[in-house]
Every structure is written in C-alpha cells, then in structure tokens.
Design a protein around this motif. Structure first.
Motif, PDB file in Angstrom:
ATOM      1  N   ASN A  57       0.844  -1.190   0.000  1.00 36.38           N
ATOM      2  CA  ASN A  57       0.000   0.000   0.000  1.00 36.38           C
ATOM      3  C   ASN A  57       0.882   1.243   0.000  1.00 36.38           C
ATOM      4  O   ASN A  57       2.094   1.167   0.196  1.00 36.38           O
ATOM      5  CB  ASN A  57      -0.987  -0.011   1.179  1.00 36.38           C
ATOM      6  N   LEU A  91      -1.113   2.089  -7.008  1.00 37.48           N
ATOM      7  CA  LEU A  91      -2.327   2.887  -7.195  1.00 37.48           C
ATOM      8  C   LEU A  91      -3.189   2.340  -8.331  1.00 37.48           C
ATOM      9  O   LEU A  91      -4.418   2.289  -8.216  1.00 37.48           O
ATOM     10  CB  LEU A  91      -1.967   4.349  -7.471  1.00 37.48           C
ATOM     11  N   ILE A  94      -5.126  -0.492  -7.075  1.00 39.74           N
ATOM     12  CA  ILE A  94      -6.215  -0.039  -6.219  1.00 39.74           C
ATOM     13  C   ILE A  94      -7.416   0.407  -7.048  1.00 39.74           C
ATOM     14  O   ILE A  94      -8.564   0.165  -6.686  1.00 39.74           O
ATOM     15  CB  ILE A  94      -5.733   1.102  -5.290  1.00 39.74           C
ATOM     16  N   GLY A 120     -10.394   7.050 -11.227  1.00 39.83           N
ATOM     17  CA  GLY A 120      -8.996   7.268 -10.874  1.00 39.83           C
ATOM     18  C   GLY A 120      -8.277   8.200 -11.817  1.00 39.83           C
ATOM     19  O   GLY A 120      -7.296   8.839 -11.455  1.00 39.83           O
ATOM     20  N   ARG A 159      -2.883   9.338  -7.651  1.00 33.20           N
ATOM     21  CA  ARG A 159      -2.643   9.740  -6.266  1.00 33.20           C
ATOM     22  C   ARG A 159      -3.688  10.768  -5.815  1.00 33.20           C
ATOM     23  O   ARG A 159      -4.187  10.704  -4.689  1.00 33.20           O
ATOM     24  CB  ARG A 159      -1.230  10.294  -6.105  1.00 33.20           C
ATOM     25  N   TYR A 162      -6.812   8.937  -5.164  1.00 35.91           N
ATOM     26  CA  TYR A 162      -6.643   8.172  -3.923  1.00 35.91           C
ATOM     27  C   TYR A 162      -6.818   9.091  -2.717  1.00 35.91           C
ATOM     28  O   TYR A 162      -7.489   8.735  -1.741  1.00 35.91           O
ATOM     29  CB  TYR A 162      -5.260   7.516  -3.927  1.00 35.91           C
ATOM     30  N   GLN A 165     -10.426  10.059  -2.336  1.00 33.51           N
ATOM     31  CA  GLN A 165     -11.151   8.926  -1.779  1.00 33.51           C
ATOM     32  C   GLN A 165     -10.904   8.827  -0.269  1.00 33.51           C
ATOM     33  O   GLN A 165     -11.825   8.587   0.503  1.00 33.51           O
ATOM     34  CB  GLN A 165     -10.696   7.649  -2.478  1.00 33.51           C
TER      35      GLN A 165
END
Length: 186
Positions: A57, A91, A94, A120, A159, A162, A165
């Motif tokens: 992660n 990422l 993900i 994303g 990023r 992310y 989120q």
C-alpha cells in the motif's frame, strides 16, 4: 524476481498465505532502478529492492522512502522515478487497472472495472475513451507521452484520486475529463 521467489519459498515453508496485492503491470518506456551511486553496497541495495516488493500500500511505500532517505540522504532523480513507478503500480491496482501500456499515441489500460479506473483518471489531460468493459484508452497531448512525463502524470492523477477517496469525496463530485476539456475549449 529473485527476492519474490525467495520470499514465496519462505512463506511456503512457514505455511503462510500469500498476501493479495493488486499491482498493475506497467510498460511505458521507463527504466527504474536503484543507482549504485546512491546505495553502493549490493546487500543494502538488494534489501531495499526486497522491501519495495513487500510494499502493498501507499503508506508502506512512504515509510520505506523515509527510511531510505534517513539512511542514505536525499534521493537522486532515478530513485524518484523508481518510487513513482512503484507507486503507480500500487495505485493502478487499487483503481482496478491491471496494465498500463504506451502504444503511441495512446496509453492503453486493461481494467477490471472501467468505471473505477475512469474515476482514478479524473482530470487526465487529453481524452479518455472507454472502449469496452476491460479496455480504456487515454490519448494525452504528444508531450505527455515522454516516458517520465507519462509516469509522473499517471501517478499524480491516481494519487489525487486516492487522496480524494481518503478524504471521503465520492468520484462523482470531481469533474470528468470530458467536462474539464469541454470547459477549457470555450
């Protein structure tokens, strides 16, 4: 590869299950490695490679980056590229992206979930086209196809998504690439 095989063999001997990490395959023309001038000792360099392969992660990767910087000083550009490529792989996984491949003039993404991948890539420069449920094409301006520029652009987009989120924003609250481009052309 050697580190991964060794780690897998140790896990099998200990009867441990393999951690599931969704990590994307990335082929955008970037070569990433740890320079010998930054970490001269082979054993230490191999240890950092091993630790990078264990990062499942973003938080683990950030912790590793800080540890390496504390031990070896400010990282050179090639090390930043290495970290960015690792972060992009994590990422992309993900966001349901299995592979990112540059095929001029597009970046072709193979995805598990086109809607999630599109979320994303919100704000991407250029045009995002969902071809089918497994394929998304991103056509960026030609200057963005330089391997390192492409790497950092994709990493920064994912990023940002992310981070949004993590802040609790839903993907629907961010403007779509088409809406952003349409507003820019007016």
């Amino acid at each position: 590869m050697y580190c991964q095989l060794l780690e897998e063999a140790v896990r099998q001997l200990r009867n441990e299950s393999k951690p599931t990490v969704a990590e994307a395959h990335v082929e955008i023309g970037v070569t990433a490695f740890i320079p010998k001038t930054y970490i001269p000792a082979d054993r230490q360099r191999l240890d950092v490679y091993r630790r990078v392969t264990r990062c499942c992660n973003i938080e683990m990767l950030a912790e590793l980056q800080q540890d390496v910087q504390d031990a070896f000083g400010e990282p050179p550009r090639q090390m930043l590229v290495f970290y960015a490529l690792t972060e992009l792989r994590i990422l992309a996984g993900i966001f349901g992206i299995d592979s990112v491949i540059t095929k001029n003039p597009d970046v072709v993404l193979t995805v598990r979930d086109a809607r999630r991948a599109q979320a994303g890539l919100t704000g991407a420069p250029g045009r995002l086209t969902v071809v089918d449920e497994r394929t998304v094409y991103l056509r960026m301006p030609p200057t963005y196809l330089d391997p390192e520029v492409c790497l950092f652009t994709l990493r920064n987009l994912l990023r940002a998504a992310y981070d949004r989120q993590g802040a609790g924003e839903s993907p629907e609250t961010a403007p779509s690439p088409a809406a952003r481009l349409g507003a820019a052309s007016r």
